[in-house]
Design an enzyme around this catalytic site. Structure first.
Site: not given
Ligand code: S3P
Length: 441
Positions: A25-26, A98, A126, A173, A323, A354, A398
């Site tokens: 996903k990332s 997010g 959020r 993020q 996660d 969570r 999740r």
């Molecule tokens: C992600 C970073 C994580 C993770 C999210 C995906 C990303 O969040 O929980 O599912 O793709 O950069 P945070 O950066 O807020 O910890």
């Protein structure tokens, strides 16, 4: 709004099989975003076609990139170039994601256009101040709801300033939002992270030709990006998501007699905390066929059921499995001894709270669990917990998948209020797990 879809997870037959899970996903979000900022055509293979990533695809299209689905999981993006995004003619709805909202806020902050980001009820709860605060320094104006919540209006400056920022929370993020803003700022953007977080943005920026330097400082890193590079289209192959692979793998470790292999799983060391912790718990996990593809490490992961012992997870490992804590907590419920999962404060601001949700999921199914500060303590049952609980997932994919995994090995079934959000990250999860031996009704 989606219609809630309740589901009950019954004790599974021994899980058997070799499977693949959808793309990371990332990496999928980043592939679409950077390809939209590159010059030329980028072919993306293995894109996750979950709701979250489809929102990013739609947003990049609304910003002027050509984004086309060629065949299942294979996409073509024709980029607009850095600084070349067009003002969208409507609000950008990022759904449940997010990552999509925060990374896009970074891109938009340094483009001289007006845009508005929104999302579903979970995303609108959020915190966005964590990106609004640093991004404002580049000259962008943000207007958000109270508490820095979406909807969020962004008006970018004509000439964005480069940023220098030390992350107050370990968040890939936030790091990525700052780096992506830096793409359209003249000069050097610098991000300091006290603890290393997933580095897919840095890796992919390099893949597209940007100059990114990473210096190591203890457990942390300092990342610098030379602004206004010319990103050149470059094809991408996306590995299977280790955060999705976590669910069939943990299920196979818990259901007696199981053996499951997940092929082509991303094994970037900043994502594999769960696998290391489970091995310390005595899990029979092996990795074969390790290789590097598209700059990311991957391999086939085989899990075989067996007894587990409790674990105390070190605080600094949390970002590399952020996660995976709900499903790790499920595994801890079957282990012998009391586990302490440390430094989980960030779980409070995920798709749901969570930390509370995981403790409640366990408690509802006869497992003693407490929250102490930012730690989660799980009293293992040395075997299958009772089950027979009702789990509330609060729009959180999740938590839903963790509850279904729990129910596959508890004495009595586990009831889940709504599994519809699983499609945000893992389309086909229910069918895939059923194919391995899970029993959902
Ligand atoms: C992600 C970073 C994580 C993770 C999210 C995906 C990303 O969040 O929980 O599912 O793709 O950069 P945070 O950066 O807020 O910890």
């Amino acid at each position: 709004m989606t219609t809630p879809r309740p589901l009950t997870s019954h004790h599974a037959a021994p899980l058997r099989g070799t499977i693949t899970v959808p793309g990371d996903k990332s990496i999928s979000h980043r592939a679409l975003m950077l390809a939209a900022l590159a010059i030329g055509q980028t072919r993306i293979i293995g894109l996750l076609e979950g709701e979250d990533v489809l929102r990013t695809a739609a947003a990049m299209r609304a910003l002027g990139a050509q984004v086309t689905r060629l065949s299942p999981d294979e996409w073509l993006v024709s980029g607009a170039g850095i600084g070349g995004l067009a003002e969208p003619d409507d609000v950008l709805d990022m759904g449940n994601s997010g990552t999509a909202a925060r990374l896009l806020a970074g891109i938009l902050a340094s483009h001289p256009i007006f845009s508005v980001l929104t999302g579903d009820a979970s995303l609108r709860r959020r915190p966005m101040s964590r990106v609004i605060d640093p991004l404002s320094e580049c000259g962008a104006h943000f207007v958000a709801r109270a508490g820095g919540r979406l909807p969020l209006a962004i008006s970018g400056p004509v000439h964005a300033l480069p940023l220098a920022y030390r992350l107050p929370v370990a968040s890939a993020q936030v790091k990525s939002a700052v780096l992506l803003a830096g793409l359209n700022a003249r000069g050097i953007t610098r991000v300091e992270e006290p603890v290393a977080t997933r580095d897919h943005t840095e890796n992919m920026l390099r893949h597209f030709g940007a100059e990114v330097i990473v210096e190591f400082e203890g457990a942390g890193r300092v990342i610098t990006l030379q602004g206004q590079p010319e990103l050149i289209a470059a094809d991408i192959k996306i590995p299977a998501d280790p955060s999705s692979a976590a669910f069939p793998i943990v299920a196979a470790l818990l259901v007696e007699g199981s053996q499951v292999t997940v092929q082509g799983v991303g094994l970037n060391p900043l994502r594999t905390g769960l696998f290391s912790m489970m091995k310390e718990m005595g899990a029979n996990l092996t990795v074969t066929n390790e290789r590097i593809e598209g700059g990311e490490k991957l391999g086939d992961v085989t899990a075989e059921a067996g007894p587990l012992t409790a674990i105390d997870t070190p605080p600094e490992i949390a970002p590399s499995m952020i996660d995976e804590f709900p499903v790790l907590a499920v595994a801890c419920a079957f282990a012998t001894g009391t586990s302490r999962l440390r430094h989980l404060g960030e779980l409070r601001v995920k798709e749901s709270d969570r930390l509370a949700g995981t403790a409640a999921l366990l408690a509802a199914n006869g497992v003693h669990a407490e929250i102490e500060g930012d730690d989660l303590i799980v009293h293992g049952r040395s075997g299958p917990p009772p089950g027979d609980g009702q789990v509330t997932t609060c729009m959180d994919h999740r938590l839903a998948m963790s509850a279904l995994v729990l129910g596959s090995a508890t004495l009595a079934p586990v009831h889940v209020d709504d599994v519809s959000f699983i499609d945000t990250s893992f389309p086909g999860f229910i069918e895939l797990m059923a194919g391995l031996g899970c029993s959902f009704a």
